[in-house]
Structure formats: C-alpha cells, structure tokens
Design a protein around this motif. Sequence first.
Motif, short mmCIF file in Angstrom:
data_model
loop_
_atom_site.label_atom_id
_atom_site.label_comp_id
_atom_site.label_asym_id
_atom_site.label_seq_id
_atom_site.Cartn_x
_atom_site.Cartn_y
_atom_site.Cartn_z
N ASN A 70 41.55 32.11 38.69
CA ASN A 70 41.35 32.08 40.15
C ASN A 70 40.91 30.72 40.67
O ASN A 70 40.42 30.62 41.79
N HIS A 71 41.09 29.64 39.91
CA HIS A 71 40.87 28.31 40.44
C HIS A 71 42.06 27.92 41.30
O HIS A 71 43.21 28.22 40.97
N ARG A 72 41.80 27.20 42.40
CA ARG A 72 42.86 26.79 43.31
C ARG A 72 42.89 25.27 43.41
O ARG A 72 41.84 24.62 43.47
N PHE A 73 44.12 24.72 43.42
CA PHE A 73 44.31 23.28 43.52
C PHE A 73 45.34 22.99 44.60
O PHE A 73 46.19 23.82 44.91
N THR B 294 57.32 48.97 51.49
CA THR B 294 56.15 48.11 51.36
C THR B 294 56.38 46.83 52.15
O THR B 294 57.52 46.43 52.40
N VAL B 295 55.27 46.17 52.53
CA VAL B 295 55.34 44.86 53.17
C VAL B 295 54.07 44.10 52.81
O VAL B 295 53.01 44.70 52.60
N GLY B 296 54.18 42.76 52.69
CA GLY B 296 53.01 41.97 52.34
C GLY B 296 53.15 40.55 52.84
O GLY B 296 54.26 40.02 53.01
N TYR B 297 52.01 39.91 53.10
CA TYR B 297 51.97 38.51 53.52
C TYR B 297 50.80 37.86 52.81
O TYR B 297 49.68 38.40 52.80
N ARG B 298 51.05 36.69 52.21
CA ARG B 298 50.01 36.04 51.40
C ARG B 298 49.74 34.64 51.91
O ARG B 298 50.66 33.82 52.03
N ALA B 299 48.48 34.33 52.18
CA ALA B 299 48.05 33.00 52.57
C ALA B 299 47.24 32.39 51.42
O ALA B 299 47.23 32.92 50.30
N LYS B 300 46.55 31.27 51.70
CA LYS B 300 45.84 30.57 50.63
C LYS B 300 44.71 31.41 50.06
O LYS B 300 44.57 31.53 48.84
N LYS B 301 43.88 32.00 50.94
CA LYS B 301 42.69 32.70 50.46
C LYS B 301 42.69 34.19 50.80
O LYS B 301 41.71 34.87 50.50
N TYR C 51 40.15 36.48 48.80
CA TYR C 51 39.92 36.06 47.41
C TYR C 51 38.69 35.17 47.30
O TYR C 51 38.56 34.18 48.02
N LEU C 52 37.82 35.53 46.38
CA LEU C 52 36.58 34.81 46.12
C LEU C 52 36.68 34.10 44.76
O LEU C 52 37.74 34.06 44.14
N ARG C 53 35.59 33.55 44.30
CA ARG C 53 35.59 32.83 43.03
C ARG C 53 35.55 33.79 41.85
O ARG C 53 35.11 34.93 41.97
N LYS C 54 36.03 33.30 40.71
CA LYS C 54 35.98 34.00 39.43
C LYS C 54 36.63 35.37 39.50
O LYS C 54 36.13 36.37 38.97
N ASN C 55 37.79 35.44 40.20
CA ASN C 55 38.61 36.65 40.27
C ASN C 55 37.97 37.81 41.02
O ASN C 55 38.42 38.95 40.90
N LEU D 138 34.28 45.73 47.36
CA LEU D 138 34.36 44.52 46.55
C LEU D 138 35.10 44.85 45.27
O LEU D 138 34.92 45.93 44.69
N GLY D 139 35.95 43.91 44.81
CA GLY D 139 36.72 44.16 43.60
C GLY D 139 36.78 42.93 42.71
O GLY D 139 36.36 41.84 43.08
N LYS D 140 37.31 43.15 41.52
CA LYS D 140 37.45 42.06 40.53
C LYS D 140 38.69 42.31 39.68
O LYS D 140 38.94 43.44 39.26
N TYR D 141 39.47 41.25 39.47
CA TYR D 141 40.60 41.32 38.56
C TYR D 141 40.09 41.14 37.13
O TYR D 141 39.41 40.15 36.83
N LEU D 142 40.43 42.07 36.25
CA LEU D 142 40.08 41.92 34.85
C LEU D 142 40.98 40.90 34.19
O LEU D 142 40.55 40.18 33.29
N PHE D 143 42.25 40.85 34.59
CA PHE D 143 43.13 39.76 34.17
C PHE D 143 44.24 39.60 35.20
O PHE D 143 44.65 40.54 35.86
N ARG D 144 44.70 38.35 35.32
CA ARG D 144 45.81 38.01 36.21
C ARG D 144 46.67 36.98 35.51
O ARG D 144 46.19 35.92 35.12
N THR D 145 47.94 37.30 35.32
CA THR D 145 48.89 36.37 34.74
C THR D 145 50.15 36.41 35.60
O THR D 145 50.23 37.17 36.57
N ASN D 146 51.16 35.59 35.23
CA ASN D 146 52.42 35.66 35.96
C ASN D 146 53.30 36.78 35.45
O ASN D 146 54.48 36.87 35.78
#
Length: 351
Positions: free
Chosen positions: A91-94, A161-168, A200-204, A231-239
């Motif tokens: 969950n680091h952003r660059f 379904t429908v979705g829109y995603r921004a930076k955060k 989206y917050l820090r550390k997933n 409040l939620g947390k991703y246990l893992f996120r990959t592509n």
Amino acid sequence: MRKLRKDDIAMAKTGVWLLLPVFFALISEIAAQGDTLALRNGDRIHGDIKSMDRGVLKIATDYSKEDFKVDWDEIAFLRTTTRFIIMSKDNHRFLGNLLTRDSTRVLVMDEGDTLATLSYQEVIFLNSLKPKFLDRLSASIGLSYNFTRANNLRQFNVRSTVGYRAKKWSITGSYNDLRSFQEGSPSIRRLNADVQVSYYLRKNWFGVAAVNWLSNTEQLIQLRTVSKVGLGKYLFRTNRANWGFAGGISFNNEVFAQDGTNPRNRSGEGFIGSELNLYGMDDLQLSSQLVAYPSLTEGGRWRIDHSFDIKYDLPLNLYLGLGFTVNFDNRPRENASRSDYVFQTSFGWKL
C-alpha cells in the motif's frame, strides 16, 4: 574553399524552413509514443500506457483504435515517460516513471531520482496522472431472459457492477434484479443493490461507508436499507488477488410487504465481513463476499448476506457470468422464510 554565395545561403534557409515541420512532427510523435514495453516472446509495443489493474496493463497506440491489453507477467522490459500513480502491494504510493532494472525488478523514478526498486509482483496498480474519465471507470452488465409458453412463464434478470478509482479513494456499486411472472401464481421479485466508498489508509488499512438495499418476496421484505461505516484491512493484495476484512456499525431500516401491527422495523447492528477477489486465472475471475450482522438492539437476532460471482471473459469485452446470492435472518418477519437465495446466469459486456 569556395565561398558561399547568397543563392546558396537562401537555399539553405529555405531547406531549414521546409524541414522544421518534419522536425516538429517527429518530436511530437516521440512525445506521443513515449512508453515502450517488450514482451517475453520478443514483441515490442510503443504507445501511451494508461493503467495497470488486476494484472492487466492497458496501452494505447496510433496503429489500433482499441487499447491493447497485456498480461503484466508477460512484460520483460518497460520504460515510461508518462508519470503514474504507482501502488505497491504493501500500500505504498509513488508518483513517477517506471524503468526495468532487470527481468524481475523495476525502478520507480522521478526526475532522475530513484524512489524505489520493486519486483514485478509488488506492483499492483498503475494509473496515469492525467487519465480520461473512462480510464478510471469500470463497469459490467449481464442480462438473461426466459420465456415458456406453458402458464406464460416469463423471467428476466440483470446483474451489474460499476466502479471508479482515484488516487486515495474508490466508489463501487452493484445492481441485481430478478423478476418472474406466471399465470395463476403470485409474481416474484428480488432486488439487491449497494453503493460503497472506500478511503485507502497506510499499511493496507481502509475506511468504508456503504448503503445496501434489499427487496424480496420470499422474506416479505418490501425494502431493507442498511447504512454502515467501518474500518478494514487487506490481508494481502497482489496483481492476481486480494483478500480483506472489514467491521463496524450499521443501521437497519426495514419495510415489510405484509400488513400488520408493525409494518416497519428499525434496529442498530454491528457488522463484520470478508471479501476475496481472484483475477489471475487467465480468462476467469472469481469474487466472494460474506457479511454477518449481529443485532445490537434486538437481543439474539443476527443476519448473514453472502454473494459469489464467476466471470469467464470472451472476445470483444463480452463475458459469461454465474452469480449466487443468499440472505439469512434467524428472526424473520412472521410467516416469512428465514432465508432466500438466487442463482443467476448471464451473458454480458464489461468496460
């Protein structure tokens, strides 16, 4: 050495002026085709990379009206001049460009400085800093219709379904509707819809706010509206996949279809849920969501909502879909069923 004559100088100037449009056209072409990628099979593509999400990279080129879609794992070399929002699996952003370091790692660069070195598997999301609206939008709609002459049976369903995603943040929604009409029998209708905003917050970690709507004849629910924050947390996120949990509080407002002394019911609830998405299986995608609602104001009451979807991708952005949804209530309305479920098959299109 022969001196240049005025005619020679004039001709040279004329040549320069004639070549300037060609020069600027070449510069423009280079700028427009600033991103390069090479595949493991040796093919090379030059164009403008738009995004990468769920293991699929989209790149626009001058020689195709449609964007190319490339499996992220098939990329052997990558160099971009486009600046991206880049997200890693932790969950680091660059903000920067990408340059392949070797066959397994890429550099995140910004104005010549190296911000990070990531493996291909660590990069789970890219989006151009200047995307078009449609580049951030995702949508799908699947339909089916059945008609039987016997008893004039007609069935129609939609699963979308429908979705829109921004930076955060991101917003997602769904609308599922099934209707059945048959001579000599009561009409059957089942509607399930939701809208969810995630920040989206820090550390997933992520914050979530959502509204769900449900109407079905089996449980005598004219309309159930559930508003929740948590409040939620991703246990893992990959592509290839993501799996997360969320919990919080909700408010349940129910209107029942059956007349009685209490046609409405309001209650406070907690909620805890889990969602799993798998999209790294060639043309197959799978998603499953399970949410439990223990009541805070009605002692001993609890509910469960579960959904499961499979999509198989076809050419031209078409797909075949199978969906299953179940709702359970251990204390339903009087004369109503404790559970209701539906299987839906559909043929659809996605953006």
